[in-house]
Design an enzyme around this catalytic site. Structure first.
Site, short mmCIF file in Angstrom:
data_model
loop_
_atom_site.label_atom_id
_atom_site.label_comp_id
_atom_site.label_asym_id
_atom_site.label_seq_id
_atom_site.Cartn_x
_atom_site.Cartn_y
_atom_site.Cartn_z
N TYR A 153 -10.48 -0.79 2.89
CA TYR A 153 -9.47 -1.33 3.81
C TYR A 153 -9.23 -2.79 3.45
O TYR A 153 -10.16 -3.56 3.21
CB TYR A 153 -9.93 -1.18 5.26
N GLU A 154 -7.95 -3.11 3.43
CA GLU A 154 -7.47 -4.37 2.87
C GLU A 154 -8.14 -5.65 3.35
O GLU A 154 -8.34 -6.58 2.58
CB GLU A 154 -5.98 -4.43 3.22
N SER A 155 -8.46 -5.74 4.64
CA SER A 155 -9.04 -6.99 5.13
C SER A 155 -10.45 -7.24 4.60
O SER A 155 -11.03 -8.28 4.87
CB SER A 155 -9.06 -7.01 6.65
#
Lengths: 257, 313
Positions: free
Chosen positions: A51-53
């Site tokens: 997941y990007e964060s």
């Protein structure tokens, strides 16, 4: 005809089925999150969800509502930020597939998520790239998901936010992109692949949807695979998981008739 | 650079922090991609009716939308402007499409592009190379800068790379779990672009859930994202990132976010939101009172502790 499931449920299920066991997948907001939950539980227990964060190898106990959801953190394998998720994993080529949404798409799978209309004076200002340009540029392959109509399947994008195959063969290499491109497009009407000319074609139409209807909702003359068939329906277990465990409140799947 | 401040304490109120450090026209970096957004400080920026702010961040959601709607921000550099699963950001749309309450200008990059721009600034470099943005319209339209990107042929291999210019900020706002009185700042959970966004700023104002004893920070230094000498002011703001989450402290307030998404569909609705939740409350403390202790109690994180590690040698 009334189906025992919604088309949004069917889309989430087929998003999940794109993830093969052992693959590294980059998960975006919305239906792909449900797909990732299904994949991990059913057919791809060894898939690694990014997941990007900054969450690497997430094992969330509830479906995240955004890429930054704190429920992704407990029991993940590693935490960092965008530099780790995108720089270290995506840019270096470690991500097998990523998911992207679209407001407009063209025959080569190029995507617009920025504006409808002229850039400086648009009819609708949309969210923009977010991580989409990064995922579309850098994943080994991408899966594009959108609700389909003629105004979205366009001959010419109003703005090219994320490159698909650009103008066709050799184009990604020519502009300097290291790899990748769209593998599938999943809509509420059908599922599409890309042929040797890197042009989109219809692979399957959803139950209750005709090829005629698909053609009406594409603004170019869409190619149909000679092997075209009806999209495989969800299994009872997939539906049970979606409804009872992964989205009981209907945040992503909306109200069910 | 002399980092010794002539103040007795870095711990100040959100009113004083914003008054002192955020000026009209400031290049303001705000924190958090989908998590730990510094709303206690941002709401105060709105309350003090700052003007002509340039807002810098990868992913804007309610934070950017409120500041745009309140007429505080007229320029943005970033990559995403929406409410995630809750739909489009309405103030942002009204400003961009119709100039309400004023026209905004946007320099767009991708999320990673913005992070690389912060990293360049943080490291004292003029630019960073990436393999994103290539072939897209992100580099076609420049709005604020004369040149927003440059394709370079790698002098070693001839391969094409995209150079993105450093993004410097005057002030960075960040929401963190904790710090000590010196401002040694600790964050856990997802980092987003907070490390690099903060390091790209001349001044850092941190809001924290709590200020703890120095020994707690120094016994676990791996968790520190900024050393105290780079943090200029500390604002104690429990639940400061409401309605967003703060790992280990509270969950997101989905009802509140849905209310925001629904109220802001009209300009009138947004003005009502401003009155209800920002202008009509004097401080973050008042905001929390308005939310009510029962609601806050419900949002509190359940305990999920990790084992302590041995830093001995």
């Amino acid at each position: 005809m009334t189906l025992p499931y919604t088309l949004a449920e069917l889309m989430a299920v087929h998003a999940g089925r794109q993830i093969k066991d052992g693959e590294v997948a980059f998960i975006g907001t919305g239906l792909p999150m449900l797909g990732a939950m299904l994949a991990k539980r059913l057919h791809a227990p060894h898939a690694v969800m990014i997941y990007e964060s900054g969450v690497i190898d997430a094992r969330p106990k509830r479906t995240p509502i955004s890429i930054g959801d704190a429920c992704l953190v407990p029991d993940s394998a590693m935490l960092g930020g965008l530099v780790e998720a995108i720089g270290f994993l995506l840019q270096a080529g470690h991500v097998d597939l990523g998911f992207i949404g679209a407001a407009q798409i063209d025959i080569h799978g190029n995507i617009n998520t920025s504006v409808i209309g002229e850039y400086h004076h648009p009819q609708v200002r949309l969210p923009g790239s977010g991580g989409a340009n990064d995922i579309g540029s850098l994943a080994q392959r991408i899966v594009i998901m959108l609700a389909q109509d003629k105004r979205k399947f366009v001959e010419k994008l109003d703005y090219l936010t994320t490159p698909g195959y650009l103008w066709g063969k050799g184009a990604r290499q020519e502009v300097g992109l290291p790899r990748g491109g769209p593998a599938k497009v999943i809509t509420n009407l059908g599922i599409y692949g890309f042929d040797e000319n890197l042009e989109m074609y219809l692979e399957s139409y959803h139950p209750g949807i005709t090829i005629e209807k698909i053609k009406e909702n594409v603004s170019w003359d869409i190619k149909i695979s000679p092997q075209v068939q009806e999209t495989e329906p969800p299994t009872p277990e997939e539906l049970r998981l979606l409804r009872e465990e992964f989205d009981p409140q209907g945040i992503f799947l909306g109200g069910r008739e | 650079m002399n980092r010794i401040r002539k103040v007795s304490s870095k711990i100040i109120s959100e009113q004083e922090a914003v008054e002192t450090f955020v000026k009209d026209g400031t290049r303001l970096r705000s924190g958090g991609i989908a998590v730990r957004k510094p709303f206690a400080l941002l709401n105060e920026v709105v309350r003090q009716r700052k003007k002509d702010i340039t807002l810098l961040l990868s992913g804007f959601t309610e934070d950017g939308d409120i500041l745009v709607g309140a007429g505080v921000v007229n320029k943005l550099e970033g990559s995403y402007f929406g409410l995630e699963a809750l739909g489009l950001a309405h103030n942002y749309r009204r400003a961009y499409e119709q100039g309400i309450p004023q026209k905004i200008l946007i320099e767009e990059y991708s999320n990673f592009g913005m992070t690389m721009r912060f990293m360049a600034a943080a490291m004292g470099l003029p630019f960073m190379p990436t393999k994103t943005h290539l072939g897209s319209d992100l580099v076609k339209y420049n709005v604020l800068r004369e040149k927003k990107a440059h394709v370079l042929e790698d002098p070693f291999t001839g391969e094409k790379v995209m150079l993105l210019p450093a993004c410097h900020a005057d002030v960075a706002l960040v929401h963190a779990q904790r710090c000590d009185a010196d401002g040694n700042l600790q964050v856990w959970g997802q980092i987003g672009d907070d490390e690099w966004g903060c390091r790209a700023a001349k001044v850092v104002v941190a809001e924290v859930e709590e200020v703890v004893d120095e020994s707690i920070i120094r016994r676990d230094p791996n968790r520190t994202i900024l050393p105290g000498f780079m943090v200029d002011a500390i604002v104690i703001a429990p639940f400061g990132s409401h309605p967003y989450q703060c790992q280990g402290y509270y969950d997101l307030d989905l009802e509140f976010r849905k209310m925001y998404a629904s109220m802001t569909k009209t300009r009138e609705g947004f003005l009502q939101y401003l009155e209800d939740w920002i202008y009509g409350v004097d401080s973050h403390q008042e905001y929390l009172k308005k939310l009510g202790s029962e609601r806050l109690e419900r949002l509190k994180a359940k305990p999920y502790f990790s084992e302590p590690v041995n830093y001995g040698y």
